[in-house]
Write a protein that holds these residues in place. Structure first.
Motif, PDB file in Angstrom:
ATOM      1  N   THR A  85       0.832  -1.197   0.000  1.00  0.00           N
ATOM      2  CA  THR A  85       0.000   0.000   0.000  1.00  0.00           C
ATOM      3  C   THR A  85       0.871   1.254   0.000  1.00  0.00           C
ATOM      4  O   THR A  85       2.061   1.190   0.290  1.00  0.00           O
ATOM      5  CB  THR A  85      -0.915   0.043   1.244  1.00  0.00           C
ATOM      6  N   PRO A  86       0.269   2.418  -0.343  1.00  0.00           N
ATOM      7  CA  PRO A  86       1.037   3.673  -0.249  1.00  0.00           C
ATOM      8  C   PRO A  86       1.575   3.836   1.161  1.00  0.00           C
ATOM      9  O   PRO A  86       0.896   3.507   2.133  1.00  0.00           O
ATOM     10  CB  PRO A  86      -0.011   4.747  -0.576  1.00  0.00           C
ATOM     11  N   HIS A  87       2.783   4.350   1.305  1.00  0.00           N
ATOM     12  CA  HIS A  87       3.408   4.375   2.623  1.00  0.00           C
ATOM     13  C   HIS A  87       2.761   5.363   3.586  1.00  0.00           C
ATOM     14  O   HIS A  87       2.896   5.225   4.785  1.00  0.00           O
ATOM     15  CB  HIS A  87       4.905   4.642   2.485  1.00  0.00           C
ATOM     16  N   GLU A  88       2.032   6.358   3.066  1.00  0.00           N
ATOM     17  CA  GLU A  88       1.292   7.231   3.976  1.00  0.00           C
ATOM     18  C   GLU A  88       0.223   6.429   4.700  1.00  0.00           C
ATOM     19  O   GLU A  88       0.012   6.574   5.896  1.00  0.00           O
ATOM     20  CB  GLU A  88       0.632   8.381   3.199  1.00  0.00           C
ATOM     21  N   LYS A  89      -0.435   5.529   3.951  1.00  0.00           N
ATOM     22  CA  LYS A  89      -1.468   4.693   4.550  1.00  0.00           C
ATOM     23  C   LYS A  89      -0.860   3.693   5.509  1.00  0.00           C
ATOM     24  O   LYS A  89      -1.394   3.412   6.567  1.00  0.00           O
ATOM     25  CB  LYS A  89      -2.243   3.962   3.459  1.00  0.00           C
ATOM     26  N   ALA A  90       0.299   3.164   5.128  1.00  0.00           N
ATOM     27  CA  ALA A  90       0.969   2.195   5.996  1.00  0.00           C
ATOM     28  C   ALA A  90       1.340   2.847   7.323  1.00  0.00           C
ATOM     29  O   ALA A  90       1.252   2.222   8.380  1.00  0.00           O
ATOM     30  CB  ALA A  90       2.219   1.646   5.304  1.00  0.00           C
ATOM     31  N   GLU A  91       1.778   4.114   7.276  1.00  0.00           N
ATOM     32  CA  GLU A  91       2.142   4.820   8.506  1.00  0.00           C
ATOM     33  C   GLU A  91       0.940   4.972   9.425  1.00  0.00           C
ATOM     34  O   GLU A  91       1.054   4.883  10.641  1.00  0.00           O
ATOM     35  CB  GLU A  91       2.706   6.204   8.164  1.00  0.00           C
ATOM     36  N   GLU A  92      -0.232   5.204   8.831  1.00  0.00           N
ATOM     37  CA  GLU A  92      -1.416   5.433   9.636  1.00  0.00           C
ATOM     38  C   GLU A  92      -1.927   4.147  10.277  1.00  0.00           C
ATOM     39  O   GLU A  92      -2.462   4.155  11.376  1.00  0.00           O
ATOM     40  CB  GLU A  92      -2.525   6.030   8.752  1.00  0.00           C
ATOM     41  N   THR A  93      -1.741   3.013   9.573  1.00  0.00           N
ATOM     42  CA  THR A  93      -2.359   1.777  10.043  1.00  0.00           C
ATOM     43  C   THR A  93      -1.406   0.849  10.762  1.00  0.00           C
ATOM     44  O   THR A  93      -1.832   0.009  11.535  1.00  0.00           O
ATOM     45  CB  THR A  93      -2.976   1.019   8.849  1.00  0.00           C
ATOM     46  N   ALA A  94      -0.111   0.954  10.485  1.00  0.00           N
ATOM     47  CA  ALA A  94       0.842   0.053  11.135  1.00  0.00           C
ATOM     48  C   ALA A  94       1.048   0.466  12.589  1.00  0.00           C
ATOM     49  O   ALA A  94       0.977   1.637  12.931  1.00  0.00           O
ATOM     50  CB  ALA A  94       2.185   0.075  10.390  1.00  0.00           C
TER      51      ALA A  94
END
Length: 414
Positions: A396-405
């Motif tokens: 996934t886009p890393h902005e989304k990964a930052e929010e969900t990880a």
């Protein structure tokens, strides 16, 4: 126009120019010319041929340097040359007896056409069905003390990383797997991940990662410590910031094997290969971000890799060629030559576009606990959270990964 057509067109264009000049100089004209006039004509022809060749080369150079198709051609030619330095390819062996997966012979492919590097006939259904997406390439990077002919002498893996090139989301990633991670080893028993390579080679590591982390890898590259040092030296060294405690520790221990190199200081140090390797192996002193033990070591691995990546982007073609010569002459890989050319081309395009190399450590903070198993310290992992964190980071886009990880240990390299 594809790459092969472009190269043929350049050769054809140059040949047409030569033929045209020869046809414009008929035998009758040459016979009627006086000696001095004949020499001037010949010089003129040679000059035109030279200028034609120069213009062709300049135009070709601009095309190769400043267009995606041209850079794919350069990538292919570079890999073609480097693979010629590798040992004769051998067939991939089954997990039970393999100690390292090596290059498999393949048919000629067009640049951009990706096929499986791994022989699926020897892999389990778990591996085949693990999460995988076209255009997302995950390569296993292993650092070992030595690469022997049988590889049983190689011992345990000191560094286990997954390099990701995501052409769909336009991201580059580097994931460290903590070596003390306790997991299930299919066909064996539970144990640390850093012992898997010594038990069943890269093929078994593929199975272990698919079984525990839920993703299917696309290939691997195994590099010895000596090669790691040489790569950094070929690049002219890398810049890494360290603490006063790290400097003191490295200057008084044998992590830096050459005593002459034990001269580090607090702050940014321009490290050679020997110094960077010593830094990457430290685990008993906290890093800049306060990590210690295996967390600290994996943090240092990612810092060094990010420093290498940053230096590569600033290096001259001569330095890069020297580095690639070192890597391809000593690395063990199962990546097919044509696939490697495509991976390299995609990496170059994303780098030119300014895509950063993002980093992740697994398991993340809050997703593990330290336990004892048979008297040994290992990491007990929350696999639900860890699998999801890796999926977010890779696909996934890393902005989304930052929010969900979970956790805050993901950093961005320059």
């Amino acid at each position: 126009m594809n790459d092969d057509e472009f190269l043929r067109d350049i050769s054809s264009s140059l040949a047409e120019q030569v033929q045209e000049e020869l046809e414009n100089n008929p035998e009758d004209d040459r016979k009627s010319m006086a000696g001095k006039k004949r020499k001037k004509k010949k010089k003129y022809i040679v000059l035109k041929l030279f200028l034609g060749l120069l213009v062709t080369l300049l135009l070709g150079g601009v095309f190769l340097t400043f267009t995606p198709v041209g850079r794919r051609i350069i990538s292919r030619l570079a890999v073609e040359y480097m693979y010629g330095k590798m040992e004769t390819p051998k067939k991939q062996v089954k997990p039970a007896s393999s100690s390292a997966v090596v290059v498999e012979e393949e048919e000629e492919l067009k640049v951009g056409e990706i096929t499986d590097n791994i022989d699926m006939s020897v892999m389990s259904d778990t591996f085949k069905n693990a999460l995988h997406e076209e255009g997302v390439y995950n390569i296993l990077l292993l650092g070992v003390e030595a690469i022997g002919s049988g590889s049983t002498a190689a011992g345990r893996t000191d560094s286990i990383m997954i390099a990701t090139v995501n052409t769909k989301q336009k991201t580059l990633g580097l994931t460290s797997l903590m070596r003390d991670t306790y997991l299930n080893i299919p066909g064996y028993y539970s144990g640390r991940i850093n012992g898997v390579y010594n038990q069943g080679g890269v093929a078994l590591l593929y199975e272990v990662i698919a079984h525990n982390y839920g993703i299917r890898l696309d290939g691997s590259a195994i590099v010895s410590f000596d090669t790691f040092q040489q790569v950094i030296d070929d690049l002219g060294g890398v810049d890494i910031e360290i603490t006063a405690d790290e400097a003191k520790y490295l200057n008084r221990t044998n992590y830096i094997s050459n005593k002459a190199n034990r001269n580090l200081k607090a702050g940014v140090n321009h490290m050679n290969g020997n110094q960077a390797l010593g830094y990457a192996r430290v685990r008993y002193v906290a890093t800049l971000d306060g990590a210690i033990d295996d967390m600290g070591r994996t943090s240092r691995h990612r810092r060094v890799m990010s420093a290498i990546f940053a230096k590569m982007k600033k290096s001259s073609p001569a330095q890069l060629i020297k580095m690639m010569n070192t890597v391809f002459s000593k690395v063990q890989t199962d990546i097919k030559k044509d696939n490697a050319g495509s991976y390299l081309a995609e990496l170059v395009e994303l780098s030119i576009a300014g895509v950063p190399l993002d980093n992740l450590r697994l398991p993340e903070d809050g997703a593990y606990r330290g336990i004892k198993v048979n008297g040994a310290s290992v990491i007990d992992v929350d696999w639900v959270a860890t699998k999801q964190a890796l999926i977010n980071f890779v696909f996934t886009p890393h902005e989304k990964a930052e929010e969900t990880a979970k956790g805050e240990n993901k950093t961005t390299g320059n």
